[in-house]
Design a protein around this motif. Structure first.
Motif, short mmCIF file in Angstrom:
data_model
loop_
_atom_site.label_atom_id
_atom_site.label_comp_id
_atom_site.label_asym_id
_atom_site.label_seq_id
_atom_site.Cartn_x
_atom_site.Cartn_y
_atom_site.Cartn_z
N GLY A 96 7.42 -6.80 -5.34
CA GLY A 96 6.11 -6.53 -5.92
C GLY A 96 5.02 -6.68 -4.87
O GLY A 96 5.28 -7.06 -3.72
N THR A 97 3.78 -6.42 -5.27
CA THR A 97 2.67 -6.43 -4.32
C THR A 97 2.46 -7.78 -3.64
O THR A 97 1.93 -7.84 -2.55
CB THR A 97 1.34 -6.00 -4.98
N ASN A 98 2.87 -8.85 -4.25
CA ASN A 98 2.69 -10.17 -3.64
C ASN A 98 4.02 -10.84 -3.31
O ASN A 98 4.07 -12.05 -3.11
CB ASN A 98 1.85 -11.07 -4.56
N ASP A 114 1.45 5.85 -5.81
CA ASP A 114 0.27 5.45 -6.57
C ASP A 114 -0.06 3.97 -6.40
O ASP A 114 -1.18 3.54 -6.64
CB ASP A 114 0.43 5.79 -8.05
N ARG A 115 0.90 3.17 -5.94
CA ARG A 115 0.66 1.73 -5.72
C ARG A 115 0.53 1.37 -4.24
O ARG A 115 0.39 0.22 -3.89
CB ARG A 115 1.81 0.91 -6.33
N ALA A 116 0.59 2.37 -3.36
CA ALA A 116 0.57 2.12 -1.91
C ALA A 116 -0.67 1.36 -1.48
O ALA A 116 -0.57 0.43 -0.66
CB ALA A 116 0.70 3.43 -1.14
N ASP A 117 -1.83 1.73 -2.00
CA ASP A 117 -3.07 1.04 -1.62
C ASP A 117 -2.99 -0.45 -1.92
O ASP A 117 -3.41 -1.27 -1.09
CB ASP A 117 -4.28 1.64 -2.35
N ALA A 118 -2.46 -0.80 -3.07
CA ALA A 118 -2.34 -2.22 -3.45
C ALA A 118 -1.41 -2.96 -2.49
O ALA A 118 -1.70 -4.08 -2.07
CB ALA A 118 -1.85 -2.35 -4.88
N PHE A 119 -0.30 -2.32 -2.12
CA PHE A 119 0.63 -2.96 -1.18
C PHE A 119 -0.01 -3.12 0.19
O PHE A 119 0.08 -4.18 0.81
CB PHE A 119 1.93 -2.15 -1.06
N ILE A 120 -0.66 -2.07 0.67
CA ILE A 120 -1.28 -2.12 2.00
C ILE A 120 -2.37 -3.19 2.04
O ILE A 120 -2.46 -3.96 3.00
CB ILE A 120 -1.83 -0.73 2.40
N ARG A 121 -3.17 -3.28 0.99
CA ARG A 121 -4.21 -4.32 0.93
C ARG A 121 -3.59 -5.71 0.89
O ARG A 121 -4.09 -6.63 1.53
CB ARG A 121 -5.11 -4.11 -0.30
#
Length: 182
Positions: A96-98, A114-121
């Motif tokens: 997951g993202t975290n 669609d979730r790439a930005d959240a992962f990169i951030r």
């Protein structure tokens, strides 16, 4: 002498992968070939990336994480157990993202674009090589973005993101990239 050997290995490896991408056949075989070529590219990207925290003789596991359950049609899993230097590759799927802590590489497939930005951030400036399987990944802040063009696997590089994370990408690899963000 070491650098010229690395350059030759990189050139041979990437050339072999590019040649594999040229083959023609039924759509299913082409899809499997494309996925295998992408997995091979990722392996070579890792081989020719230098982490500033890594030292010669480092024997820690090299952890590749992905946001998908079975990325690249299962071809990605074939990297598990292979070695790069003295480090053995270990795979973690469906992070997951975290949950990327401890990862050296984070692969984001097209299915999670669609979730790439959240992962990169969430990765921020941590020493994690981010690789995406879709066009525009590097413009979104990812480090290496794979995409198909003229029935060949191509890649772009975002050096700004790589340097911010303390990663050095081999100059010969950068020369083979389609677009380089500096």
């Amino acid at each position: 002498m070491f650098r010229s050997r690395v350059r030759r290995q990189l050139a041979r490896g990437l050339l072999a992968l590019l040649c594999c991408a040229l083959g023609a056949g039924p759509a299913v075989a082409q899809q499997a070939d494309e996925q295998a070529v992408k997995a091979g590219f990722i392996y070579n990207f890792i081989k020719f990336t230098q982490w500033s925290s890594s030292q010669d003789g480092d024997t820690r596991r090299l952890q590749i994480c992905t946001t998908a359950d079975k990325p690249l049609g299962g071809q990605f899993a074939k990297l598990a157990g292979r070695t790069i230097g003295a480090r053995t590759i270990e795979m973690r799927n469906s992070v997951g993202t975290n949950e990327w802590s401890g990862c050296d590489v984070l692969f984001i497939p097209q299915s999670d674009a669609d979730r790439a930005d959240a992962f990169i951030r969430s990765v921020g400036s941590a020493q994690v090589l981010t690789v995406g399987d879709f066009a525009g990944f590097t413009k979104a802040g990812g480090m290496i973005g794979l995409y198909m063009q003229d029935n060949r696997v191509r890649f772009d590089v975002n050096l700004v993101s790589a340097h911010r994370a303390g990663l050095t990408l081999n100059s010969q690899m950068i020369k083979l990239a389609g677009q380089v963000i500096k």
